[in-house]
Scaffold this motif. Structure first.
Motif, PDB file in Angstrom:
ATOM      1  N   UNK A  78       0.689  -1.164  -0.125  1.00  0.00           N
ATOM      2  CA  UNK A  78      -0.092  -0.083   0.174  1.00  0.00           C
ATOM      3  C   UNK A  78       0.729   1.140  -0.126  1.00  0.00           C
ATOM      4  N   UNK A  92      -6.620   3.703   3.446  1.00  0.00           N
ATOM      5  CA  UNK A  92      -7.964   3.704   4.477  1.00  0.00           C
ATOM      6  C   UNK A  92      -8.720   2.657   4.305  1.00  0.00           C
ATOM      7  N   UNK A  93      -9.019   2.266   3.024  1.00  0.00           N
ATOM      8  CA  UNK A  93      -9.987   1.182   2.810  1.00  0.00           C
ATOM      9  C   UNK A  93      -9.334  -0.160   3.076  1.00  0.00           C
ATOM     10  N   UNK A  94      -8.196  -0.220   2.702  1.00  0.00           N
ATOM     11  CA  UNK A  94      -7.695  -1.832   2.786  1.00  0.00           C
ATOM     12  C   UNK A  94      -7.280  -1.875   4.352  1.00  0.00           C
ATOM     13  N   UNK A 154      -6.944   4.373  -0.886  1.00  0.00           N
ATOM     14  CA  UNK A 154      -6.846   2.887  -0.877  1.00  0.00           C
ATOM     15  C   UNK A 154      -6.139   2.447   0.611  1.00  0.00           C
ATOM     16  N   UNK A 166      -9.131  -0.425   6.523  1.00  0.00           N
ATOM     17  CA  UNK A 166     -10.579  -0.627   7.221  1.00  0.00           C
ATOM     18  C   UNK A 166     -10.926  -1.891   7.009  1.00  0.00           C
ATOM     19  N   UNK A 167     -10.571  -2.612   5.933  1.00  0.00           N
ATOM     20  CA  UNK A 167     -10.876  -4.044   5.758  1.00  0.00           C
ATOM     21  C   UNK A 167     -10.277  -4.919   6.907  1.00  0.00           C
ATOM     22  N   UNK A 168      -8.864  -4.473   7.202  1.00  0.00           N
ATOM     23  CA  UNK A 168      -8.132  -5.265   8.149  1.00  0.00           C
ATOM     24  C   UNK A 168      -9.047  -5.286   9.453  1.00  0.00           C
TER      25      UNK A 168
END
Lengths: 306, 314
Positions: free
Chosen positions: A88, A97-99, A95, A101-103
């Motif tokens: 990242x 933030x989103x990745x 991106x 956030x997925x974690x």
């Protein structure tokens, strides 16, 4: 009462601020050096608390459990860096933030699977269970005092590490100019992984120390994560000094605001206004602080990059 | 081709409540309405995030504001849709103006963080607002009154109102994006310094764009309040802002139907998994992670050959 009471609340604010600093320091280093937002930082804090609780139960000793949990969380952090975050660094902030956030989603459900949805208990060591007399007429929780001592010690250690050692120099070099540091022969990849692991260990320490005071439960990382972000935005992203000043500011303003704002409102307005608006106003105080800082200093109090 | 697909999807959406009743799928009329409401919210975020390049992490603030305005208006006896829904949009717009005016002074990650902070501020304000339920939230005794001999209490009627509003949102957004205003906003996303140099007041364009998105999201909030007849501060929680971002990333950033596709995929996925496991979030987490790492242009991007070619030529 007011003098002593104020002092006690200030100590509470200091204690909370120092724990925030443990989180904010890792966050600001990761951001400063790798230019990466890591929302999953709060999840590492949660993992640290859970692992301390489990290990404390297994070994029967809080003091043994903490270092073990630190090592375990650091290892998880480094794995995470190798598997996900490394990909990242060159991506845009959204991106990241989103990745991450997925974690968070993954971490929360994993913890729920392993430890169940109920909060679990984590007790402070028996020696620190009672209050302690600071001076005649003033007693204070000895555990909270221990947190302050640990927090100050880590802050001092971190300061020496960053300003006085070769590794610290590389970290600062990476934060102020990544390309130049690479060009000068620094192995940025290894440095990144190590810094991330170190940040994870600091998270775990904060989780372990705060666990006995707050609840060890799923989602505990999210609220404190936002506070840690407020801290590093106030302090200036990438700056350790800014993180320290920001943490103490936020810790004190939040704690003192929650205690004294309703009292002040009660004096000036009716009790009804105080009980209606007091808690709301107190909890937005730090956000007002952050908005004010950004309004006048859009780069935070101590900008890391000139 | 795309036009035909759009019309076919619209025809399906119109036919759905009619065929749902005989097929015993009544439950899904409500579910579909919820999906479309989130589609409106995600589409409004797509305007500022996808087209404007403003990574707002506090969009739920407007969602919650719109919902609360409708619920609070009802406790004061204003229960006509024609009054309370426009009011919800107006108040959300004013809130967006305030938040945007300060936030847009900052850039990059500071913008992400300050929008997040403002949304959290709103969240805590409504938790503290004991007069309107505080943490418990507020119940709405009935849905807004529409008049015209219709009643939103009927789920199919509500469905058609939401569908009409979603269609209008997507259509008007398209018109806005293709207008001069929209072109300027997109150009600012690409190169703000250049736009400023050639004489555009970039701050003002971004602020107007931000306010429009806030108003549309406020409308979505007004709808969700009617759908559930219940509002609480959690509507503004930052996880909701994150969910909206996930939707447009899944759907496709800066694509006309990105918000719609994303809302469908995310909510249908959630609905489809939840009977089998209580851990549906972990699945969404892995899907999101995979999309961010391997398909950064989202689902709409996968079908967009032009974009794929453009990406390949880099």
């Amino acid at each position: 009462m007011s003098g002593l009471f104020l002092f006690e609340q200030a100590l509470n604010g200091l204690q909370f601020g120092l724990m925030l600093f443990l989180l904010a320091a890792g966050l600001t280093l990761v951001f400063g050096i790798m230019d990466t937002i890591n929302l999953a930082h709060g999840s590492l804090y949660m993992l640290g608390a859970y692992m301390t609780a489990t290990l404390a139960q297994a070994t029967g000793s809080f003091v043994v459990a903490v270092p073990l949990a630190l090592v375990a969380t650091a290892a998880i952090g480094m794995l995470l860096e190798l598997a996900v975050l490394r990909r990242l660094y060159t991506r845009d902030h959204m991106s990241q933030v989103l990745a991450t956030f997925a974690l968070i989603l993954i971490a929360n459900d994993s913890v729920r699977m392993i430890w169940g949805p109920q909060p679990i208990s984590l007790n402070p060591p028996a020696a620190l269970a009672g209050p302690i007399d600071l001076f005649p007429g003033m007693s204070y929780s000895s555990y909270r005092l221990a947190i302050i001592v640990v927090g100050l010690a880590v802050a001092a250690l971190l300061y020496l590490l960053v300003t006085r050692t070769r590794t610290g120099m590389l970290v600062r070099a990476g934060a102020s100019n990544r390309e130049m540091a690479t060009a000068m022969g620094t192995n940025i990849k290894v440095l990144f992984t190590c810094v991330f692991g170190f940040g994870a260990a600091l998270c775990a320490l904060a989780g372990a120390m705060l666990g006995p005071i707050l609840a060890v439960q799923v989602g505990m990382g999210e609220d404190i994560l936002i506070l840690a972000f407020v801290v590093i935005v106030i302090g200036g992203i990438g700056s350790i000094r800014g993180a320290l000043v920001g943490s103490l500011l936020v810790g004190l303003v939040d704690t003192l605001g929650r205690t004294f704002l309703p009292m002040i409102l009660r004096e000036t307005f009716s009790p009804q206004v105080a009980s209606n608006a007091g808690p709301a106003l107190a909890s937005i105080l730090i956000y007002v602080l952050m908005a004010a800082v950004l309004f006048w200093k859009p780069q935070g109090l101590f900008p890391a990059r000139g | 081709m795309q036009r035909a697909l759009t019309l076919a999807a619209l025809a399906l959406a119109i036919a759905f409540p009619i065929v749902a009743a005989p097929l015993d799928l009544d439950f899904y009329i409500g579910f579909a309405s919820r999906v479309m409401i989130y589609a409106i919210a995600a589409t409004s975020l797509n305007l500022i995030l996808g087209y404007g390049g403003m990574v707002s992490f506090g969009h739920a603030a407007f969602f919650g504001t719109g919902a609360y305005v409708v619920a609070i208006a009802m406790t004061h006896g204003i229960d006509s849709l024609w009054a309370s829904w426009p009011l919800a949009m107006a108040v959300s717009g004013v809130v967006a103006l305030g938040i945007g005016a300060i936030s847009l002074r900052t850039r990059g990650v500071y913008f992400i963080m300050i929008t997040l902070a403002f949304a959290q501020m709103m969240f805590f304000v409504f938790i503290g607002l004991k007069a309107y339920g505080g943490e418990e939230g507020l119940n709405m005794p009935y849905r807004s009154l529409i008049g015209l001999g219709l009643n939103l209490k009927d789920d199919a009627t509500f469905y058609y109102v939401v569908l009409a509003l979603l269609t209008a949102t997507v259509y008007l957004l398209r018109r806005l994006i293709d207008s001069r205003f929209g072109r300027v906003v997109q150009a600012i996303r690409e190169n703000e310094a250049r736009m400023e140099t050639i004489g555009f007041s970039t701050y003002r364009y971004k602020l107007i764009c931000f306010v429009i998105a806030g108003m549309v999201c406020g409308l979505a909030g007004a709808l969700i309040a009617n759908q559930t007849r219940y509002v609480n501060p959690n509507l503004m929680h930052w996880i909701v802002s994150g969910d909206m971002m996930i939707m447009i990333i899944l759907g496709g950033l800066g694509y006309r139907f990105g918000g719609v596709l994303g809302a469908i995929v995310m909510l249908v996925l959630d609905e489809a998994i939840s009977p089998y496991t209580t851990y549906s979030k972990i699945v969404i987490g892995f899907v999101l992670l995979a999309v961010v790492l391997f398909a950064p242009r989202g689902l709409a991007g996968l079908f967009d050959r032009k974009a794929a070619r453009a990406a390949g030529s880099h």
